[in-house]
Scaffold this motif. Structure first.
Motif, PDB file in Angstrom:
ATOM      1  N   ILE A 183       0.918  -1.207   0.015  1.00 56.06           N
ATOM      2  CA  ILE A 183      -0.002  -0.015  -0.032  1.00 56.06           C
ATOM      3  C   ILE A 183       0.877   1.514  -0.046  1.00 56.06           C
ATOM      4  N   ALA A 184       1.993   1.476   0.801  1.00 50.95           N
ATOM      5  CA  ALA A 184       2.914   2.416   0.844  1.00 50.95           C
ATOM      6  C   ALA A 184       3.448   2.669  -0.309  1.00 50.95           C
ATOM      7  N   LEU A 185       3.611   1.739  -1.045  1.00 48.93           N
ATOM      8  CA  LEU A 185       4.672   1.658  -2.516  1.00 48.93           C
ATOM      9  C   LEU A 185       3.317   2.201  -3.476  1.00 48.93           C
ATOM     10  N   LEU A 186       2.091   1.959  -3.402  1.00 53.69           N
ATOM     11  CA  LEU A 186       1.130   2.106  -4.674  1.00 53.69           C
ATOM     12  C   LEU A 186       0.749   3.361  -4.283  1.00 53.69           C
ATOM     13  N   LEU A 187       0.432   4.037  -2.954  1.00 57.35           N
ATOM     14  CA  LEU A 187      -0.308   5.141  -2.807  1.00 57.35           C
ATOM     15  C   LEU A 187       0.289   6.311  -3.487  1.00 57.35           C
ATOM     16  N   PRO A 188       1.771   6.492  -3.335  1.00 54.99           N
ATOM     17  CA  PRO A 188       2.143   7.742  -4.144  1.00 54.99           C
ATOM     18  C   PRO A 188       1.769   7.494  -5.637  1.00 54.99           C
ATOM     19  N   ALA A 189       1.921   6.403  -6.145  1.00 58.79           N
ATOM     20  CA  ALA A 189       1.463   6.254  -7.690  1.00 58.79           C
ATOM     21  C   ALA A 189       0.061   6.673  -7.878  1.00 58.79           C
ATOM     22  N   VAL A 190      -0.770   6.081  -6.879  1.00 56.28           N
ATOM     23  CA  VAL A 190      -2.243   6.660  -7.187  1.00 56.28           C
ATOM     24  C   VAL A 190      -2.418   8.036  -7.240  1.00 56.28           C
ATOM     25  N   GLN A 191      -1.790   8.628  -6.012  1.00 51.18           N
ATOM     26  CA  GLN A 191      -2.003  10.069  -5.870  1.00 51.18           C
ATOM     27  C   GLN A 191      -1.322  10.601  -7.076  1.00 51.18           C
ATOM     28  N   SER A 192      -0.300  10.401  -7.576  1.00 55.70           N
ATOM     29  CA  SER A 192       0.357  10.868  -8.661  1.00 55.70           C
ATOM     30  C   SER A 192      -0.556  10.927 -10.102  1.00 55.70           C
ATOM     31  N   ALA A 193      -1.080   9.881 -10.231  1.00 56.23           N
ATOM     32  CA  ALA A 193      -1.989   9.505 -11.134  1.00 56.23           C
ATOM     33  C   ALA A 193      -3.334  10.371 -10.962  1.00 56.23           C
ATOM     34  N   ARG A 194      -3.739  10.699  -9.809  1.00 54.99           N
ATOM     35  CA  ARG A 194      -4.791  11.621  -9.751  1.00 54.99           C
ATOM     36  C   ARG A 194      -4.538  13.003 -10.008  1.00 54.99           C
ATOM     37  N   GLU A 195      -3.342  13.344  -9.549  1.00 61.76           N
ATOM     38  CA  GLU A 195      -3.041  14.685  -9.798  1.00 61.76           C
ATOM     39  C   GLU A 195      -2.628  15.034 -11.369  1.00 61.76           C
ATOM     40  N   ALA A 196      -2.055  14.107 -11.912  1.00 63.02           N
ATOM     41  CA  ALA A 196      -2.038  14.017 -13.423  1.00 63.02           C
ATOM     42  C   ALA A 196      -3.333  14.299 -13.853  1.00 63.02           C
ATOM     43  N   ALA A 197      -4.549  13.571 -13.651  1.00 63.21           N
ATOM     44  CA  ALA A 197      -5.769  13.815 -14.124  1.00 63.21           C
ATOM     45  C   ALA A 197      -6.225  15.328 -13.856  1.00 63.21           C
ATOM     46  N   ARG A 198      -5.921  15.701 -12.627  1.00 70.11           N
ATOM     47  CA  ARG A 198      -6.528  16.980 -12.163  1.00 70.11           C
ATOM     48  C   ARG A 198      -5.819  18.133 -12.978  1.00 70.11           C
ATOM     49  N   ARG A 199      -4.492  17.882 -13.096  1.00 69.72           N
ATOM     50  CA  ARG A 199      -3.838  18.863 -13.976  1.00 69.72           C
ATOM     51  C   ARG A 199      -4.332  18.806 -15.511  1.00 69.72           C
ATOM     52  N   ALA A 200      -4.422  17.787 -15.988  1.00 72.18           N
ATOM     53  CA  ALA A 200      -4.945  17.523 -17.209  1.00 72.18           C
ATOM     54  C   ALA A 200      -6.171  18.477 -17.379  1.00 72.18           C
ATOM     55  N   GLN A 201      -7.133  18.256 -16.462  1.00 76.35           N
ATOM     56  CA  GLN A 201      -8.605  18.961 -16.440  1.00 76.35           C
ATOM     57  C   GLN A 201      -8.203  20.551 -16.321  1.00 76.35           C
ATOM     58  N   CYS A 202      -7.259  20.910 -15.478  1.00 74.71           N
ATOM     59  CA  CYS A 202      -6.864  22.481 -15.402  1.00 74.71           C
ATOM     60  C   CYS A 202      -6.492  22.895 -16.775  1.00 74.71           C
ATOM     61  N   VAL A 203      -5.429  22.131 -17.346  1.00 69.77           N
ATOM     62  CA  VAL A 203      -4.991  22.722 -18.748  1.00 69.77           C
ATOM     63  C   VAL A 203      -6.177  22.895 -19.751  1.00 69.77           C
ATOM     64  N   ASN A 204      -7.171  21.761 -19.645  1.00 69.35           N
ATOM     65  CA  ASN A 204      -8.260  21.758 -20.625  1.00 69.35           C
ATOM     66  C   ASN A 204      -9.023  23.139 -20.288  1.00 69.35           C
ATOM     67  N   ASN A 205      -9.324  23.459 -19.028  1.00 68.91           N
ATOM     68  CA  ASN A 205     -10.088  24.477 -18.570  1.00 68.91           C
ATOM     69  C   ASN A 205      -9.426  25.766 -19.238  1.00 68.91           C
ATOM     70  N   LEU A 206      -8.099  25.884 -19.168  1.00 71.95           N
ATOM     71  CA  LEU A 206      -7.379  27.274 -19.666  1.00 71.95           C
ATOM     72  C   LEU A 206      -7.464  27.239 -21.081  1.00 71.95           C
ATOM     73  N   LYS A 207      -7.322  26.020 -21.699  1.00 71.05           N
ATOM     74  CA  LYS A 207      -7.583  26.170 -23.137  1.00 71.05           C
ATOM     75  C   LYS A 207      -8.928  26.437 -23.654  1.00 71.05           C
ATOM     76  N   GLN A 208      -9.892  26.161 -22.913  1.00 68.21           N
ATOM     77  CA  GLN A 208     -11.288  26.699 -23.260  1.00 68.21           C
ATOM     78  C   GLN A 208     -11.397  28.202 -22.979  1.00 68.21           C
ATOM     79  N   ILE A 209     -10.780  28.554 -21.998  1.00 70.98           N
ATOM     80  CA  ILE A 209     -10.791  30.173 -21.650  1.00 70.98           C
ATOM     81  C   ILE A 209     -10.086  30.839 -22.743  1.00 70.98           C
ATOM     82  N   GLY A 210      -8.777  30.278 -23.175  1.00 76.27           N
ATOM     83  CA  GLY A 210      -8.158  30.790 -24.355  1.00 76.27           C
ATOM     84  C   GLY A 210      -8.774  30.890 -25.571  1.00 76.27           C
TER      85      GLY A 210
END
Length: 375
Positions: free
Chosen positions: A31-58
């Motif tokens: 679990i300790a090994l997998l948790l950072p990977a899961v959190q990283s994947a979630r942040e990557a998804a959130r960052r991708a959504q943020c990028v998409n938001n800014l592209k729509q604004i642009g």
């Protein structure tokens, strides 16, 4: 089979306590090994959504410019006509965000706005603006914002440790007939570039800015130019001129020429148009009005300004979120923030970006040369 052998087989059918502890320890390690990977994947998804938001604004900003020949002003606030702070006379103090709503597929909200009235209780009928005031599309919100103290996504309480402040007083809630206590906010603000964010507001300026009234040798870059927050005031804020808007959005329009694509002589791919902000770290962040819709590049990315109470003017406490130092770009993405550039692209800039390069990206016609190694 003897009874003793059967007893041995029964005892061997289960785990011993030591074996059970070993299994639990292995699971805990996995679990300790997998948790950072899961959190990283979630942040990557959130960052991708943020990028998409800014592209729509642009895209919305580009469509606005295509239809009108200019980009929207930072805020409809011209103090030459009347006082701007509460929305008076010809000033409804609406921000550029409100002006591009039709291009953001929010025509219904746009049509609910009475542009002859301010978005505050100063309006002749403050209830008329309430429906639009309480509507913030998710495109304006970064999913990585942890929303501390938020009432719901996109809203903060008025005042308090994590609260925010509208321009003047909010429009009246038609149910209570009292000013609305919730403040709509946004995670995206427009850039006024490398104009002073502090400068003459608290002389000699912020610790990252060239002190006001300083004459630098030829070739030495400045951090901060006359015209705080993109206005045309001088460095001392004592008179009009010679300040000019260095970025895309000034929070006042008096004496400021509209920004066009042709005026971005440094190249649209080298000029920041908008970027991220955190409402919990900017006390006057509000979605609708001009005072909460811009940031400057003289302040380092992700400079922490979450503390309260208010700044002690005259004795700069640049860590307070009530201070002018809160007018910088910031996000909850590890290591930096996302920025929308003039060509519609979105780039992630690190906290460690060279300050000279960051200021150069903030100006649209400063003539600077930005090296990719400095980003």
């Amino acid at each position: 089979m003897t009874s003793s052998s059967m007893a041995r087989r029964v005892r061997r059918a289960g785990f011993t306590l030591i074996e059970l502890l070993v299994v639990i320890a292995i699971i805990a390690v996995l679990i300790a090994l997998l948790l950072p990977a899961v959190q990283s994947a979630r942040e990557a998804a959130r960052r991708a959504q943020c990028v998409n938001n800014l592209k729509q604004i642009g895209l919305a900003l580009m469509n606005y410019e295509s239809a009108n020949g200019v980009f929207p002003p930072g805020g409809v606030a011209d103090e030459s006509k009347a006082g701007i702070w509460g929305g008076v006379g010809a000033n409804n103090v609406l921000s550029w965000r409100a002006l591009i709503l039709p291009q953001m597929e929010a025509t219904a909200v746009y049509n609910a706005i009475n542009f002859s009235q301010p978005m505050s209780s100063n309006a002749p009928d403050p209830r008329a603006q309430w429906t639009a005031y309480m509507t913030v599309n998710s495109t304006w919100l970064c999913p990585s914002d942890d929303n501390p103290g938020g009432i719901s996504p996109g809203f903060r309480a008025m005042g308090g440790l994590n609260g925010n402040f509208p321009n003047g007083t909010s429009p009246n809630n038609p149910i209570t007939n009292a000013p609305e206590t919730r403040v709509p906010v946004s995670n995206y603000a427009g850039s006024f570039g490398d104009n002073y964010a502090i400068g003459g507001l608290t002389p000699p300026g912020g610790p990252w800015e060239t002190p006001i009234n300083t004459v630098l040798p030829p070739g030495v870059p400045r951090s901060g130019h006359a015209g705080f927050w993109g206005t045309n005031f001088n460095e001392n804020l004592s008179a009009r001129g010679p300040g000019v808007l260095r970025g895309y959005f000034s929070y006042r329009i008096a004496g400021i020429a509209p920004v066009t694509i042709a005026s971005v002589t440094d190249g649209t791919s080298n000029t920041i148009m908008a970027g991220e902000t955190l409402p919990a770290q900017v006390a006057d962040n509000n979605f609708w009005n001009h005072n909460g819709c811009t940031f400057g590049t003289t302040i380092p990315i992700n400079w922490q300004t979450r503390q309260a109470p208010a700044i002690q003017f005259g004795s700069p406490v640049w860590t307070s979120r009530f201070s002018y130092a809160s007018k910088g770009a910031k996000s909850n993405h590890p290591g930096g923030a996302n920025f929308l550039f003039g060509d519609g692209s979105v780039k992630f800039l690190k906290n460690t970006i060279n300050p000279i390069a960051y200021n150069a990206l903030g100006s649209r016609n400063g003539g600077e040369v930005v090296s990719a190694d400095a980003l």
